[in-house]
Design an enzyme around this catalytic site. Structure first.
Site, PDB file in Angstrom:
ATOM      1  N   ARG A  91       0.896  -1.162   0.000  1.00 17.51           N
ATOM      2  CA  ARG A  91       0.000   0.000   0.000  1.00 17.51           C
ATOM      3  C   ARG A  91       0.926   1.200   0.000  1.00 17.51           C
ATOM      4  NH1 ARG A  91      -2.023   4.468  -0.097  1.00 17.51           N
ATOM      5  NH2 ARG A  91      -3.935   5.110   0.962  1.00 17.51           N
ATOM      6  N   HIS A  94       2.188   7.159   1.805  1.00 22.17           N
ATOM      7  CA  HIS A  94       1.135   8.186   1.754  1.00 22.17           C
ATOM      8  C   HIS A  94       0.947   8.791   3.132  1.00 22.17           C
ATOM      9  CE1 HIS A  94      -0.957   4.802   3.537  1.00 22.17           C
ATOM     10  NE2 HIS A  94      -1.892   5.637   3.930  1.00 22.17           N
ATOM     11  N   GLU A 161     -10.365   6.261   1.556  1.00 21.48           N
ATOM     12  CA  GLU A 161      -9.118   5.579   1.205  1.00 21.48           C
ATOM     13  C   GLU A 161      -8.652   5.989  -0.197  1.00 21.48           C
ATOM     14  OE1 GLU A 161      -7.099   3.840   2.893  1.00 21.48           O
ATOM     15  OE2 GLU A 161      -5.937   2.873   1.312  1.00 21.48           O
TER      16      GLU A 161
HETATM   17 MN    MN Z   1      -2.851   5.309   5.812  1.00 19.48          MN
END
Ligand code: MN
Ligand code: MN
Length: 378
Positions: A91, A94, A161
């Site tokens: 992921r 960020h 998200e």
């Molecule tokens: Mn996060």
């Protein structure tokens, strides 16, 4: 839901059968909506949303789905994400405007955090472990050998998200000559950066933790961003167990949590939370919950694994195991400390004449009141 193969909205002389059209599968999962207890009354908003009804975003080697205020209007203060990352899948690096609380459901996740003091935190987390990444602090998540699945809870229901600040997008939307100046190299070196987000993508499974940590300075944060909560022993009660994870054991956290296990026949006792909303995620078993609001509103919901529940601050509720296996449920609160008022304890610590004057209870009930809290009863 029981082993029943049908459910009809009939109780004694009230109601009538439902000849259809009907979605029997959904009815069987929600018998307390179709055939509510007689004590339900008035209008309360919907307080249940299954992740199974959330749009799933499929990416290269993983997926993510979210339950936010867009789908679940009552959940204004918190939003949830359920994410799966295959082996090595990342992921993307960020950050976001909200704090992120996490609970590992499966496999092993590697969390990498760098904070404003230049502290760095790289940890492998297993089922039951948690993290708290404060707003604005950059991080990435990677699946280890077996991949991982986890739950994220954010302290704003409006979180998405799909709207986080990503390292790829930040570089893609900065003039190359500015990147050149920022990093002190020629702009040609940025010719091949991605033009848009990578979000979830495959990488090799990274080396063991000590190898990766050894490549960087040893500068852990004073208060860790992670908590190996799987290793903490829960408190035991007659009807099950409760693990309390708030800022007393996890100083970094701004969201607190209860990890509750309720034996078959057991129940999380009637209570409410004076200073926090409760966001629920059901991991195992079958349960029901009635939420009570002033002055005479009550609505009952049924829950299965993967369902999300929500209880607004100060509203009365219980969680009853309605199945044959233990219920495992995580409660997340938008406060640093877990606090609740137990109905039973409140009554036990109030002068008995005052209680009897209100409710006309007999000696058996009065003698059964408990002055010490018993969060899970049977
Ligand atoms: Mn996060
Ligand atoms: Mn509660």
């Amino acid at each position: 839901m029981t082993d029943q193969t049908t459910v009809e909205p009939v109780r004694g002389t009230r109601g009538a059968n439902d000849p259809g059209p009907r979605n029997l599968t959904v009815d069987l999962q929600n018998p307390d909506l179709l055939l509510p207890p007689n004590t339900d009354n008035g209008s309360l908003p919907n307080l249940k949303f299954p992740f199974s009804l959330a749009h799933n975003r499929l990416e290269d080697g993983g997926w993510a789905r979210e339950v936010t205020v867009r789908d679940f209007p009552a959940s204004k203060s918190m939003a949830g994400v359920n994410m799966r990352l295959g082996p090595g899948v990342v992921r993307e690096l960020h950050w976001h405007k909200e704090a992120e609380w996490a609970y590992i459901l499966d496999g092993t996740a590697r969390l990498t955090v760098v904070d404003a003091e230049g502290n760095l935190s790289i940890d492998d987390l297993n089922p039951g472990d948690m993290w708290l990444v404060p707003a604005g602090v950059p991080h990435a998540i990677q699946g280890m050998e077996d991949g991982t699945e986890f739950l994220l809870v954010f302290d704003d229901g409006n979180f998405s998200e799909n709207e986080t600040l990503l390292i790829t997008e930040y570089l893609a939307h900065t003039p190359p000559e500015v990147l050149a100046k920022n990093f002190g190299v020629g702009s040609a070196h940025f010719a091949n950066i991605p033009k848009s987000e990578k979000y979830i993508f495959r990488q090799p499974v990274p080396p063991p933790l000590d190898v990766v940590r050894g490549q960087l300075p040893h500068k852990p944060p004073r208060d860790p961003y992670v908590l190996l909560a799987s290793k903490i022993e829960p408190e035991r009660y007659s009807g099950g167990t409760v693990k309390t994870i708030d800022s007393r054991v996890f100083p970094m956290t701004t969201l607190s949590a209860l990890v509750i296990e309720i034996e078959p026949g057991g129940m999380r006792e009637m209570h409410w939370h004076p200073d926090a909303d409760e966001w629920q995620y059901y991991i195992e078993g079958q349960a029901r919950m009635t939420v009570f609001d002033a002055t005479n509103k009550a609505r009952t919901f049924d829950f299965m694994p993967g369902d999300v529940g929500f209880v607004p601050k100060t509203l009365g509720h219980y969680i009853e195991n309605t199945g044959k296996v233990p219920v495992r449920v995580v409660n997340v609160f938008n406060s640093r400390f877990c606090t609740d008022v137990s109905l039973n304890q409140w009554m036990a610590l109030t002068p008995p004449d005052l209680i009897r004057g209100h409710l006309g209870l007999d000696r058996t009930v009065m003698n059964a009141l408990r002055q010490t809290s018993q969060p899970v009863v049977r």
